[in-house]
Design a protein around this motif. Structure first.
Motif, PDB file in Angstrom:
ATOM      1  N   ASP A  12       0.846  -1.189   0.000  1.00 28.95           N
ATOM      2  CA  ASP A  12       0.000   0.000   0.000  1.00 28.95           C
ATOM      3  C   ASP A  12       0.883   1.242   0.000  1.00 28.95           C
ATOM      4  OD1 ASP A  12      -2.062   1.780   0.199  1.00 28.95           O
ATOM      5  OD2 ASP A  12      -2.714   1.176   2.210  1.00 28.95           O
ATOM      6  N   GLY A  13       1.581   1.444  -1.117  1.00 32.61           N
ATOM      7  CA  GLY A  13       2.498   2.569  -1.194  1.00 32.61           C
ATOM      8  C   GLY A  13       2.793   2.962  -2.626  1.00 32.61           C
ATOM      9  N   LEU A  14       3.376   4.128  -2.770  1.00 34.03           N
ATOM     10  CA  LEU A  14       3.790   4.672  -4.057  1.00 34.03           C
ATOM     11  C   LEU A  14       5.227   5.145  -3.928  1.00 34.03           C
ATOM     12  CD1 LEU A  14       0.661   6.950  -4.439  1.00 34.03           C
ATOM     13  CD2 LEU A  14       1.035   4.884  -5.800  1.00 34.03           C
ATOM     14  N   PHE A  15       5.929   5.254  -5.041  1.00 30.63           N
ATOM     15  CA  PHE A  15       7.286   5.781  -4.945  1.00 30.63           C
ATOM     16  C   PHE A  15       7.685   6.520  -6.206  1.00 30.63           C
ATOM     17  CE2 PHE A  15       7.987   1.697  -6.973  1.00 30.63           C
ATOM     18  CZ  PHE A  15       9.098   1.869  -7.785  1.00 30.63           C
ATOM     19  N   GLU A  16       8.642   7.410  -6.037  1.00 27.93           N
ATOM     20  CA  GLU A  16       9.269   8.133  -7.136  1.00 27.93           C
ATOM     21  C   GLU A  16      10.772   7.899  -7.042  1.00 27.93           C
ATOM     22  OE1 GLU A  16       8.020  10.163  -9.640  1.00 27.93           O
ATOM     23  OE2 GLU A  16       5.989   9.580  -9.005  1.00 27.93           O
ATOM     24  N   ARG A  23      15.127   8.156  -3.763  1.00 29.13           N
ATOM     25  CA  ARG A  23      13.826   7.495  -3.824  1.00 29.13           C
ATOM     26  C   ARG A  23      12.944   8.014  -2.696  1.00 29.13           C
ATOM     27  NH1 ARG A  23      11.489   1.395  -4.468  1.00 29.13           N
ATOM     28  NH2 ARG A  23       9.800   1.593  -2.959  1.00 29.13           N
ATOM     29  N   CYS A  24      11.751   8.461  -3.073  1.00 26.63           N
ATOM     30  CA  CYS A  24      10.751   8.891  -2.097  1.00 26.63           C
ATOM     31  C   CYS A  24       9.600   7.894  -2.121  1.00 26.63           C
ATOM     32  CB  CYS A  24      10.248  10.289  -2.424  1.00 26.63           C
ATOM     33  SG  CYS A  24       8.929  10.864  -1.304  1.00 26.63           S
ATOM     34  N   THR A  25       9.375   7.223  -1.002  1.00 28.48           N
ATOM     35  CA  THR A  25       8.282   6.259  -0.873  1.00 28.48           C
ATOM     36  C   THR A  25       7.222   6.834   0.052  1.00 28.48           C
ATOM     37  OG1 THR A  25       9.895   4.451  -1.080  1.00 28.48           O
ATOM     38  CG2 THR A  25       7.694   3.871  -0.298  1.00 28.48           C
ATOM     39  N   VAL A  26       5.996   6.837  -0.405  1.00 22.71           N
ATOM     40  CA  VAL A  26       4.856   7.297   0.397  1.00 22.71           C
ATOM     41  C   VAL A  26       3.968   6.099   0.664  1.00 22.71           C
ATOM     42  CG1 VAL A  26       2.829   8.801   0.448  1.00 22.71           C
ATOM     43  CG2 VAL A  26       4.940   9.607  -0.612  1.00 22.71           C
ATOM     44  N   PHE A  27       3.622   5.878   1.942  1.00 20.83           N
ATOM     45  CA  PHE A  27       2.774   4.725   2.268  1.00 20.83           C
ATOM     46  C   PHE A  27       1.721   5.127   3.284  1.00 20.83           C
ATOM     47  CE2 PHE A  27       6.768   4.725   4.564  1.00 20.83           C
ATOM     48  CZ  PHE A  27       6.381   4.634   5.900  1.00 20.83           C
ATOM     49  N   ARG A  28       0.588   4.431   3.211  1.00 21.58           N
ATOM     50  CA  ARG A  28      -0.515   4.723   4.125  1.00 21.58           C
ATOM     51  C   ARG A  28      -0.132   4.288   5.531  1.00 21.58           C
ATOM     52  NH1 ARG A  28      -5.371   5.155   1.036  1.00 21.58           N
ATOM     53  NH2 ARG A  28      -4.475   3.511  -0.265  1.00 21.58           N
ATOM     54  N   SER A  67      -0.860  13.105  -8.087  1.00 25.58           N
ATOM     55  CA  SER A  67      -1.948  12.509  -8.862  1.00 25.58           C
ATOM     56  C   SER A  67      -2.157  11.047  -8.464  1.00 25.58           C
ATOM     57  CB  SER A  67      -1.632  12.606 -10.358  1.00 25.58           C
ATOM     58  OG  SER A  67      -2.589  11.924 -11.131  1.00 25.58           O
ATOM     59  N   SER A  68      -1.054  10.316  -8.285  1.00 23.15           N
ATOM     60  CA  SER A  68      -1.151   8.908  -7.882  1.00 23.15           C
ATOM     61  C   SER A  68      -1.760   8.774  -6.493  1.00 23.15           C
ATOM     62  CB  SER A  68       0.245   8.269  -7.906  1.00 23.15           C
ATOM     63  OG  SER A  68       0.817   8.322  -9.197  1.00 23.15           O
ATOM     64  N   MET A  69      -1.383   9.674  -5.569  1.00 26.41           N
ATOM     65  CA  MET A  69      -1.948   9.638  -4.222  1.00 26.41           C
ATOM     66  C   MET A  69      -3.458   9.866  -4.255  1.00 26.41           C
ATOM     67  SD  MET A  69       1.064  11.692  -2.162  1.00 26.41           S
ATOM     68  CE  MET A  69       0.277  11.611  -0.539  1.00 26.41           C
ATOM     69  N   ARG A  70      -3.895  10.773  -5.096  1.00 28.90           N
ATOM     70  CA  ARG A  70      -5.341  11.019  -5.217  1.00 28.90           C
ATOM     71  C   ARG A  70      -6.059   9.794  -5.776  1.00 28.90           C
ATOM     72  NH1 ARG A  70      -3.477  16.258  -7.231  1.00 28.90           N
ATOM     73  NH2 ARG A  70      -3.804  17.843  -5.609  1.00 28.90           N
ATOM     74  N   ILE A  71      -5.444   9.152  -6.763  1.00 36.12           N
ATOM     75  CA  ILE A  71      -6.079   7.989  -7.399  1.00 36.12           C
ATOM     76  C   ILE A  71      -6.281   6.857  -6.396  1.00 36.12           C
ATOM     77  CG2 ILE A  71      -5.689   6.137  -9.087  1.00 36.12           C
ATOM     78  CD1 ILE A  71      -4.330   8.313 -10.856  1.00 36.12           C
ATOM     79  N   VAL A  72      -5.303   6.641  -5.499  1.00 36.05           N
ATOM     80  CA  VAL A  72      -5.416   5.541  -4.529  1.00 36.05           C
ATOM     81  C   VAL A  72      -5.986   6.005  -3.183  1.00 36.05           C
ATOM     82  CG1 VAL A  72      -3.572   4.228  -5.635  1.00 36.05           C
ATOM     83  CG2 VAL A  72      -3.014   5.759  -3.735  1.00 36.05           C
ATOM     84  N   ARG A  73      -6.542   7.219  -3.176  1.00 34.03           N
ATOM     85  CA  ARG A  73      -7.273   7.742  -2.007  1.00 34.03           C
ATOM     86  C   ARG A  73      -6.389   7.993  -0.785  1.00 34.03           C
ATOM     87  NH1 ARG A  73     -10.140   7.210  -6.004  1.00 34.03           N
ATOM     88  NH2 ARG A  73     -12.398   6.824  -5.971  1.00 34.03           N
ATOM     89  N   TYR A 113       6.755  15.549  -8.918  1.00 34.81           N
ATOM     90  CA  TYR A 113       5.851  16.001  -7.854  1.00 34.81           C
ATOM     91  C   TYR A 113       4.386  15.811  -8.244  1.00 34.81           C
ATOM     92  CZ  TYR A 113       3.428  19.286  -4.747  1.00 34.81           C
ATOM     93  OH  TYR A 113       2.558  19.853  -3.852  1.00 34.81           O
ATOM     94  N   PHE A 114       4.018  16.261  -9.431  1.00 40.98           N
ATOM     95  CA  PHE A 114       2.614  16.179  -9.826  1.00 40.98           C
ATOM     96  C   PHE A 114       2.193  14.742 -10.138  1.00 40.98           C
ATOM     97  CE2 PHE A 114       3.336  20.764 -10.678  1.00 40.98           C
ATOM     98  CZ  PHE A 114       2.364  21.252  -9.797  1.00 40.98           C
ATOM     99  N   ARG A 115       3.125  13.912 -10.600  1.00 42.31           N
ATOM    100  CA  ARG A 115       2.771  12.496 -10.777  1.00 42.31           C
ATOM    101  C   ARG A 115       2.510  11.844  -9.432  1.00 42.31           C
ATOM    102  NH1 ARG A 115       6.603   7.916 -13.557  1.00 42.31           N
ATOM    103  NH2 ARG A 115       7.888   8.370 -11.718  1.00 42.31           N
ATOM    104  N   LEU A 116       3.344  12.151  -8.436  1.00 42.14           N
ATOM    105  CA  LEU A 116       3.145  11.583  -7.111  1.00 42.14           C
ATOM    106  C   LEU A 116       1.815  12.021  -6.521  1.00 42.14           C
ATOM    107  CD1 LEU A 116       4.176   9.955  -4.699  1.00 42.14           C
ATOM    108  CD2 LEU A 116       5.418  11.999  -3.940  1.00 42.14           C
TER     109      LEU A 116
END
Length: 276
Positions: free
Chosen positions: A26-30, A89-94, A51-57, A46-49
């Motif tokens: 449950d995460g995204l990364f750049e 690498r920047c990883t964002v996770f819930r 946008s991806s965060m919005r898509i996966v709520r 930045y804008f891809r990240l």
């Protein structure tokens, strides 16, 4: 040193037994390139990240501005002595809580940085052989275009490539069209026509893909098309190459018994370095 929610620390202070990125992917990364204290393609990442965060709520923190994102990336690169030429690498996770259904949509982020041997993109003209990976397929939907932390298809494909002596493999979607390579987007040149699969085929919404589409739009001698590529098209091509932010452009030299030139890849790499 790693950057966890803005704090530079020697170790990652995360409990794996409750981390949703580890438990559920449950995460995204750049993956971002830094050269001479500059973040390449900052706005695109930045804008891809976001946008991806919005898509996966995922809930985007109020302080997560473009300037904040840039500062955190550079802070981490500097702390790891790689701001001159580095991979960040920047990883964002819930955040923790829940099973498939999260208890919260708030997020944490982790930034890591390692040095790269060269800031400038360098052409690798060594033999680079590929084949199709047909054990599993890319699905044609929006999630396939995101950089999520669920990369099992790419992992198994990479193992297959290593076991069979290939440098990488090309992935197919569920309609058996060629979508991308394991580590980047695919471009095909046939004469003066250059083709790359559209996002609707399920390929990654790649940052370097976007840069090359922009560069190719300025080339009067080439026509760029975004359309599906079949395995048969690979055999008819004059040139194939793979793109990503870290390597830039990687020419494919061999697919099965077909060899390819590196004419356009060489030219675009010069144009890419000049644009930086």
């Amino acid at each position: 040193m790693v950057n966890f929610n803005g704090d530079l620390q020697a170790a990652i202070p995360i409990s794996l037994h409750e981390n949703r990125g580890f438990l559920y992917g449950d995460g995204l990364f750049e993956t971002i390139k830094v050269i001479n204290g500059k973040v390449l393609f900052l706005e695109d990442h930045y804008f891809r990240l976001l946008s991806s965060m919005r898509i996966v709520r995922m809930k985007i923190p109020m302080n997560f501005t473009l300037e904040f994102f840039e500062a955190e990336l550079l802070k981490t690169a500097t702390a790891n002595s790689c701001s001159a030429s580095g991979r960040v690498r920047c990883t964002v996770f819930r955040n923790a809580g829940g099973y498939y259904l999260p208890q919260t949509n708030t997020v944490s982020y982790l930034i890591q940085a390692t040095a790269l041997p060269s800031g400038e993109y360098v052409l690798n003209a060594e033999p680079y052989e590929v084949d199709l990976y047909k054990d599993f397929y890319v699905s044609k939907h929006l999630l396939s275009t995101l950089k999520t932390t669920n990369k099992m298809l790419h992992i198994t494909g990479s193992i297959f490539a290593q076991e069979n002596g290939f440098q990488t493999c090309l992935l197919l979607n569920d309609e058996k069209n060629v979508v991308e390579a394991l580590h980047g987007n695919l471009f095909l040149r046939s004469g003066s026509t250059v083709i790359t699969p559209p996002l609707s085929e399920g390929c990654l919404n790649g940052i370097m893909r976007k840069q090359l589409i922009r560069l190719l739009g300025k080339q009067s001698m080439y026509t760029l098309l975004e359309q599906p590529i079949s395995p048969f098209d690979l055999q008819k091509a004059d040139e194939l190459f793979v793109t990503n932010v870290i390597r830039g452009i990687q020419p494919i030299t061999t697919y099965r018994k077909k060899s390819f030139t590196i004419e356009l890849a060489s030219h675009l790499l010069i144009e890419l370095n000049a644009s930086l």
